[in-house]
Design a protein around this motif. Structure first.
Motif, mmCIF file in Angstrom:
data_model
loop_
_atom_site.group_PDB
_atom_site.id
_atom_site.type_symbol
_atom_site.label_atom_id
_atom_site.label_comp_id
_atom_site.label_asym_id
_atom_site.label_seq_id
_atom_site.Cartn_x
_atom_site.Cartn_y
_atom_site.Cartn_z
ATOM 1 N N CYS A 31 0.839 -1.196 0.000
ATOM 2 C CA CYS A 31 0.000 0.000 0.000
ATOM 3 C C CYS A 31 0.874 1.247 0.000
ATOM 4 C CB CYS A 31 -0.912 0.012 1.223
ATOM 5 S SG CYS A 31 -2.054 1.404 1.244
ATOM 6 N N HIS A 32 0.450 2.239 -0.742
ATOM 7 C CA HIS A 32 1.163 3.509 -0.771
ATOM 8 C C HIS A 32 0.150 4.645 -0.746
ATOM 9 C CE1 HIS A 32 0.472 2.387 -4.983
ATOM 10 N NE2 HIS A 32 0.258 3.675 -5.160
ATOM 11 N N SER A 33 0.662 5.795 -0.347
ATOM 12 C CA SER A 33 -0.174 6.977 -0.209
ATOM 13 C C SER A 33 0.504 8.137 -0.926
ATOM 14 C CB SER A 33 -0.338 7.309 1.276
ATOM 15 O OG SER A 33 -1.099 8.472 1.456
ATOM 16 N N SER A 34 -0.302 9.055 -1.432
ATOM 17 C CA SER A 34 0.245 10.272 -2.013
ATOM 18 C C SER A 34 -0.734 11.409 -1.763
ATOM 19 C CB SER A 34 0.516 10.106 -3.509
ATOM 20 O OG SER A 34 -0.667 9.801 -4.199
ATOM 21 N N GLY A 35 -0.202 12.615 -1.810
ATOM 22 C CA GLY A 35 -1.046 13.777 -1.563
ATOM 23 C C GLY A 35 -0.242 15.053 -1.600
ATOM 24 N N ALA A 36 -0.819 16.095 -1.046
ATOM 25 C CA ALA A 36 -0.236 17.431 -1.131
ATOM 26 C C ALA A 36 1.124 17.544 -0.446
ATOM 27 C CB ALA A 36 -1.200 18.445 -0.530
ATOM 28 N N ILE A 42 4.387 7.516 -0.903
ATOM 29 C CA ILE A 42 5.086 7.117 0.317
ATOM 30 C C ILE A 42 4.530 5.770 0.751
ATOM 31 C CG2 ILE A 42 5.593 9.479 1.036
ATOM 32 C CD1 ILE A 42 3.338 9.195 3.125
ATOM 33 N N GLY A 43 5.369 5.004 1.383
ATOM 34 C CA GLY A 43 4.970 3.688 1.879
ATOM 35 C C GLY A 43 4.470 3.754 3.309
ATOM 36 N N VAL A 100 -9.546 6.202 -2.488
ATOM 37 C CA VAL A 100 -8.862 5.040 -1.940
ATOM 38 C C VAL A 100 -9.217 3.818 -2.776
ATOM 39 C CG1 VAL A 100 -8.529 3.585 0.107
ATOM 40 C CG2 VAL A 100 -8.964 6.042 0.374
ATOM 41 N N ARG A 101 -8.168 3.095 -3.174
ATOM 42 C CA ARG A 101 -8.372 1.838 -3.893
ATOM 43 C C ARG A 101 -8.213 0.697 -2.900
ATOM 44 N NH1 ARG A 101 -5.071 -1.837 -6.200
ATOM 45 N NH2 ARG A 101 -3.233 -0.500 -5.955
ATOM 46 N N PHE A 102 -9.110 -0.256 -2.990
ATOM 47 C CA PHE A 102 -9.109 -1.406 -2.105
ATOM 48 C C PHE A 102 -8.717 -2.658 -2.870
ATOM 49 C CE2 PHE A 102 -11.585 1.495 0.344
ATOM 50 C CZ PHE A 102 -11.549 1.061 1.652
ATOM 51 N N LEU A 107 -6.948 -1.497 2.349
ATOM 52 C CA LEU A 107 -6.556 -0.311 1.596
ATOM 53 C C LEU A 107 -5.296 -0.631 0.797
ATOM 54 C CD1 LEU A 107 -8.060 0.666 4.329
ATOM 55 C CD2 LEU A 107 -7.067 2.854 3.767
ATOM 56 N N ALA A 108 -5.297 -0.300 -0.502
ATOM 57 C CA ALA A 108 -4.155 -0.592 -1.360
ATOM 58 C C ALA A 108 -3.484 0.680 -1.879
ATOM 59 C CB ALA A 108 -4.589 -1.468 -2.533
ATOM 60 N N GLU A 109 -4.248 1.753 -1.999
ATOM 61 C CA GLU A 109 -3.717 3.016 -2.530
ATOM 62 C C GLU A 109 -4.552 4.154 -1.968
ATOM 63 O OE1 GLU A 109 -2.910 5.036 -6.915
ATOM 64 O OE2 GLU A 109 -3.789 3.039 -6.778
#
Length: 141
Positions: A31-36, A42-43, A100-102, A107-109
Protein backbone atom coordinates in the motif's frame (compact mmCIF):
# COMPACT_ATOMS: atom_id res chain seq x y z
CA UNK A 1 -18.35 -3.75 6.03
CA UNK A 2 -18.67 -1.09 3.36
CA UNK A 3 -15.59 0.74 2.09
CA UNK A 4 -16.72 3.84 4.05
CA UNK A 5 -16.87 1.80 7.25
CA UNK A 6 -13.45 0.25 6.63
CA UNK A 7 -11.95 3.68 5.89
CA UNK A 8 -13.43 5.20 9.07
CA UNK A 9 -12.25 2.19 11.07
CA UNK A 10 -8.72 2.65 9.71
CA UNK A 11 -8.67 6.39 10.55
CA UNK A 12 -9.96 5.72 14.05
CA UNK A 13 -7.35 3.02 14.63
CA UNK A 14 -4.33 4.68 12.99
CA UNK A 15 -4.93 8.33 13.89
CA UNK A 16 -7.46 8.19 16.71
CA UNK A 17 -5.98 5.34 18.76
CA UNK A 18 -2.42 5.63 17.42
CA UNK A 19 -2.57 1.93 16.58
CA UNK A 20 0.16 1.69 13.96
CA UNK A 21 -0.41 -2.06 13.75
CA UNK A 22 -3.52 -1.14 11.74
CA UNK A 23 -1.19 -0.18 8.90
CA UNK A 24 -0.30 -3.87 8.68
CA UNK A 25 -3.72 -5.35 9.35
CA UNK A 26 -5.91 -2.98 7.30
CA UNK A 27 -3.53 -2.17 4.43
CA UNK A 28 -2.03 -4.36 1.72
CA UNK A 29 1.72 -5.10 1.97
CA UNK A 30 2.52 -2.69 -0.90
CA UNK A 31 0.00 0.00 0.00
CA UNK A 32 1.16 3.51 -0.77
CA UNK A 33 -0.17 6.98 -0.21
CA UNK A 34 0.25 10.27 -2.01
CA UNK A 35 -1.05 13.78 -1.56
CA UNK A 36 -0.24 17.43 -1.13
CA UNK A 37 2.63 16.92 1.33
CA UNK A 38 4.29 13.85 -0.12
CA UNK A 39 5.73 14.92 -3.53
CA UNK A 40 5.12 11.37 -4.70
CA UNK A 41 4.20 8.03 -3.25
CA UNK A 42 5.09 7.12 0.32
CA UNK A 43 4.97 3.69 1.88
CA UNK A 44 3.69 2.50 5.21
CA UNK A 45 6.91 3.37 7.07
CA UNK A 46 6.74 7.02 6.03
CA UNK A 47 2.99 7.08 6.69
CA UNK A 48 3.60 5.78 10.22
CA UNK A 49 6.16 8.57 10.80
CA UNK A 50 3.64 11.16 9.54
CA UNK A 51 0.92 9.78 11.83
CA UNK A 52 3.20 9.91 14.88
CA UNK A 53 4.31 13.45 14.06
CA UNK A 54 0.76 14.70 13.50
CA UNK A 55 -0.60 12.95 16.58
CA UNK A 56 1.93 14.84 18.72
CA UNK A 57 0.46 18.13 17.48
CA UNK A 58 -3.26 17.38 17.75
CA UNK A 59 -5.59 16.24 20.49
CA UNK A 60 -8.17 13.46 20.33
CA UNK A 61 -9.76 13.04 16.90
CA UNK A 62 -13.25 12.18 15.74
CA UNK A 63 -13.84 11.25 12.10
CA UNK A 64 -16.91 11.22 9.90
CA UNK A 65 -17.60 10.90 6.19
CA UNK A 66 -20.12 13.38 4.82
CA UNK A 67 -20.04 12.27 1.17
CA UNK A 68 -18.82 9.11 -0.49
CA UNK A 69 -19.08 7.29 -3.78
CA UNK A 70 -18.12 3.64 -3.96
CA UNK A 71 -17.50 1.97 -7.29
CA UNK A 72 -15.75 -1.35 -7.86
CA UNK A 73 -12.45 -1.23 -5.92
CA UNK A 74 -12.57 2.54 -5.30
CA UNK A 75 -14.12 4.98 -2.89
CA UNK A 76 -14.10 8.76 -3.14
CA UNK A 77 -14.88 10.34 0.21
CA UNK A 78 -14.99 13.66 2.02
CA UNK A 79 -13.63 13.07 5.50
CA UNK A 80 -14.34 15.51 8.34
CA UNK A 81 -11.85 15.57 11.20
CA UNK A 82 -12.87 17.09 14.54
CA UNK A 83 -9.84 17.64 16.77
CA UNK A 84 -7.96 20.22 18.81
CA UNK A 85 -4.49 21.68 19.20
CA UNK A 86 -2.42 19.70 21.70
CA UNK A 87 -0.63 22.93 22.65
CA UNK A 88 -3.57 25.34 23.11
CA UNK A 89 -6.58 23.05 23.39
CA UNK A 90 -8.41 25.05 20.68
CA UNK A 91 -11.05 22.84 19.04
CA UNK A 92 -11.28 22.91 15.25
CA UNK A 93 -12.37 20.94 12.20
CA UNK A 94 -10.69 20.31 8.87
CA UNK A 95 -11.45 18.14 5.86
CA UNK A 96 -9.71 15.63 3.68
CA UNK A 97 -10.81 14.56 0.21
CA UNK A 98 -9.74 11.00 -0.47
CA UNK A 99 -9.72 8.48 -3.24
CA UNK A 100 -8.86 5.04 -1.94
CA UNK A 101 -8.37 1.84 -3.89
CA UNK A 102 -9.11 -1.41 -2.11
CA UNK A 103 -7.94 -4.95 -2.63
CA UNK A 104 -10.64 -6.97 -0.95
CA UNK A 105 -11.21 -5.32 2.42
CA UNK A 106 -7.73 -3.76 2.64
CA UNK A 107 -6.56 -0.31 1.60
CA UNK A 108 -4.16 -0.59 -1.36
CA UNK A 109 -3.72 3.02 -2.53
CA UNK A 110 -4.58 6.33 -0.86
CA UNK A 111 -4.80 9.66 -2.68
CA UNK A 112 -5.33 12.40 -0.09
CA UNK A 113 -5.93 16.13 -0.51
CA UNK A 114 -6.25 17.31 3.06
CA UNK A 115 -6.90 20.93 4.03
CA UNK A 116 -3.39 21.38 5.42
CA UNK A 117 -3.64 25.18 5.49
CA UNK A 118 -6.50 25.04 8.03
CA UNK A 119 -4.80 22.26 9.96
CA UNK A 120 -1.44 24.02 10.27
CA UNK A 121 -3.00 27.46 10.89
CA UNK A 122 -5.02 26.06 13.80
CA UNK A 123 -1.94 24.30 15.17
CA UNK A 124 0.03 27.56 15.12
CA UNK A 125 2.42 26.27 12.45
CA UNK A 126 1.27 28.94 9.95
CA UNK A 127 0.07 32.51 10.56
CA UNK A 128 -3.70 33.09 10.55
CA UNK A 129 -5.16 33.54 7.07
CA UNK A 130 -1.98 32.18 5.46
CA UNK A 131 -3.84 30.90 2.40
CA UNK A 132 -5.42 34.31 1.72
CA UNK A 133 -2.03 35.98 2.13
CA UNK A 134 -0.36 33.52 -0.26
CA UNK A 135 -3.10 33.94 -2.85
CA UNK A 136 -2.75 37.71 -2.56
CA UNK A 137 0.97 37.53 -3.25
CA UNK A 138 2.08 38.40 0.28
CA UNK A 139 5.16 36.78 1.81
CA UNK A 140 4.61 34.89 5.06
CA UNK A 141 6.82 36.17 7.89
Amino acid sequence: MSKSEILLHWFNEAFGKRNLQSLETLMTPNCHSSGALSRGQIGKTELADFILCLRNLIGPCRFSISHSIEQDDWIAARLHVHTSSARTGEVFDFTDHLMVRFEGEKLAEILSQSDYFTLFEKLGQLPSDALAACMGGQILN
